[in-house]
Write a protein that holds these residues in place. Sequence first.
Motif, PDB file in Angstrom:
ATOM      1  N   HIS A 132      -8.856  -0.683  -3.470  1.00 46.61           N
ATOM      2  CA  HIS A 132      -7.742   0.252  -3.358  1.00 46.61           C
ATOM      3  C   HIS A 132      -8.217   1.701  -3.284  1.00 46.61           C
ATOM      4  O   HIS A 132      -7.655   2.511  -2.543  1.00 46.61           O
ATOM      5  CB  HIS A 132      -6.819   0.056  -4.559  1.00 46.61           C
ATOM      6  CG  HIS A 132      -5.894   1.191  -4.825  1.00 46.61           C
ATOM      7  ND1 HIS A 132      -4.903   1.555  -3.950  1.00 46.61           N
ATOM      8  CD2 HIS A 132      -5.818   2.056  -5.861  1.00 46.61           C
ATOM      9  CE1 HIS A 132      -4.249   2.593  -4.453  1.00 46.61           C
ATOM     10  NE2 HIS A 132      -4.787   2.921  -5.601  1.00 46.61           N
ATOM     11  N   GLU A 139      -0.896   3.001  -3.789  1.00 41.96           N
ATOM     12  CA  GLU A 139      -0.253   1.878  -4.466  1.00 41.96           C
ATOM     13  C   GLU A 139      -1.364   0.864  -4.718  1.00 41.96           C
ATOM     14  O   GLU A 139      -2.019   0.440  -3.755  1.00 41.96           O
ATOM     15  CB  GLU A 139       0.843   1.300  -3.561  1.00 41.96           C
ATOM     16  CG  GLU A 139       1.559   0.097  -4.130  1.00 41.96           C
ATOM     17  CD  GLU A 139       2.433   0.421  -5.310  1.00 41.96           C
ATOM     18  OE1 GLU A 139       3.326   1.272  -5.190  1.00 41.96           O
ATOM     19  OE2 GLU A 139       2.208  -0.182  -6.378  1.00 41.96           O
ATOM     20  N   MET A 165      -9.849   3.233   0.527  1.00 39.45           N
ATOM     21  CA  MET A 165      -9.167   3.222   1.833  1.00 39.45           C
ATOM     22  C   MET A 165      -8.451   4.556   2.057  1.00 39.45           C
ATOM     23  O   MET A 165      -7.226   4.616   2.074  1.00 39.45           O
ATOM     24  CB  MET A 165      -8.220   2.030   1.985  1.00 39.45           C
ATOM     25  CG  MET A 165      -7.278   1.761   0.848  1.00 39.45           C
ATOM     26  SD  MET A 165      -6.226   0.314   1.135  1.00 39.45           S
ATOM     27  CE  MET A 165      -5.163   0.834   2.483  1.00 39.45           C
ATOM     28  N   CYS A 225      -3.610  -1.872  -4.641  1.00 38.63           N
ATOM     29  CA  CYS A 225      -3.502  -2.942  -3.654  1.00 38.63           C
ATOM     30  C   CYS A 225      -4.664  -3.915  -3.725  1.00 38.63           C
ATOM     31  O   CYS A 225      -4.828  -4.746  -2.841  1.00 38.63           O
ATOM     32  CB  CYS A 225      -3.418  -2.342  -2.260  1.00 38.63           C
ATOM     33  SG  CYS A 225      -4.826  -1.333  -1.808  1.00 38.63           S
ATOM     34  N   HIS A 242       0.880  -1.166   0.000  1.00 41.91           N
ATOM     35  CA  HIS A 242       0.000   0.000   0.000  1.00 41.91           C
ATOM     36  C   HIS A 242       0.917   1.215   0.000  1.00 41.91           C
ATOM     37  O   HIS A 242       2.139   1.074   0.031  1.00 41.91           O
ATOM     38  CB  HIS A 242      -0.876   0.037   1.254  1.00 41.91           C
ATOM     39  CG  HIS A 242      -1.779  -1.146   1.414  1.00 41.91           C
ATOM     40  ND1 HIS A 242      -3.047  -1.174   0.902  1.00 41.91           N
ATOM     41  CD2 HIS A 242      -1.590  -2.326   2.033  1.00 41.91           C
ATOM     42  CE1 HIS A 242      -3.601  -2.336   1.210  1.00 41.91           C
ATOM     43  NE2 HIS A 242      -2.741  -3.065   1.890  1.00 41.91           N
ATOM     44  N   CYS A 288      -4.771   5.850  -0.348  1.00 37.32           N
ATOM     45  CA  CYS A 288      -3.784   4.816  -0.605  1.00 37.32           C
ATOM     46  C   CYS A 288      -3.256   5.028  -2.021  1.00 37.32           C
ATOM     47  O   CYS A 288      -4.021   5.264  -2.945  1.00 37.32           O
ATOM     48  CB  CYS A 288      -4.402   3.429  -0.486  1.00 37.32           C
ATOM     49  SG  CYS A 288      -3.233   2.111  -0.853  1.00 37.32           S
TER      50      CYS A 288
HETATM   51 CU   LIG Z   1      -4.001   0.124  -0.358  1.00 40.70          CU
END
Ligand SMILES: [Cu+2]
Lengths: 98, 247
Positions: B222, B216, B225, B218, B179, B214
């Motif tokens: 994604h 990256e 978050m 993930c 992340h 976030c």
């Molecule tokens: Cu993430």
Amino acid sequence: MRLWLAHYWLYIKAHKEMEEGGSQLVLQTAPFDARFPYTNQTKNCWQNFVDFHRCSKKLGEEHESCKYFKRVYTSLCPKGWVDNWNDQVEAGTFPGRI
Amino acid sequence: MLNNFFYIVNVCGKKDIPESWHLGFQEAAAPVMEEIVFFHDQIMFLLVIIVIVVLWLLVEALNGKYYDRDLIDGTLLEIVWTLIPAVILVFIASPSLKLLYLMDEVVSPALTIKAIGHQWYWSYEYSDYQEETLEFDSYMVPTSDLNSGDFRLLEVDNRLVVPINTHVRILVTGADVLHSFAVPALGIKTDAVPGRLNQAGIFIKRPGTFYGQCSEICGANHSFMPIVIEAVSLDRYINWMLSLSNE
Ligand SMILES: [Cu+2]
């Protein structure tokens, strides 16, 4: 440079105010460690955990210098890691040399 | 007239949240972010000059009036068009490196906060105070539960509370996959790598609510978050901490 000095001043002022206010909470955390000056702090956490166990083996958990190691590793290591390692220490499967 | 002016400032002005058609930076809340904005402006200055000069040379060349068919080589010309870009590059590289090392610096912190990326939420730990580690999860508030005035896809149930005018160390790690912990107004973006602790230093200069996401890829959620940092005075932070540890 002037920018940074100004920030130091704000920092000192804020802490003075807190001390004068008689706060119950001591703002204190693991200090800078010249062995680990980089972004990666994994080894910092690990080393302090190992040092705590070596220390408590020699001097006992309640010794002042062992308490210091404990404070540092609790500040740095995620709780999940510490719980995991403690289980390993108990089971005798901890990979570090204690 | 003045109203109009404020309207325009409001529309173009930088805020603490991203908004549609937002092209610039958010308002800086930390010295590192201020430096990043200065650096961006400095490069933009050079960039505008270069674009104008190159376009002008192109137009002149295509115009076809100024040419010299006997010109085969010109040592002086070549030295000049090598040295000028070299000097410009030095003017870009040196502040860039300065900034890079400034961002690495973690000035003796008063507080350590751990941010752990999970699929798909963040969890935070405060464990400087010997008793129990204070830890909590921070989930996005779904659109159906938002109150009026909330920001869609940005609000969380439990915010990360950080004192202002205090050097804070943030340690970022992941629990499952990669992340990235990013808050634009504070100028931080740190990869959350499982099994590794990455350190970042922040110093917030004003109270406020700062949003991040976030950064990256993930997995499926994604985009859902987000990170919310509530920057409060040191007193309020301490009161918050004491009230939680008394519970
Ligand atoms: Cu993430």
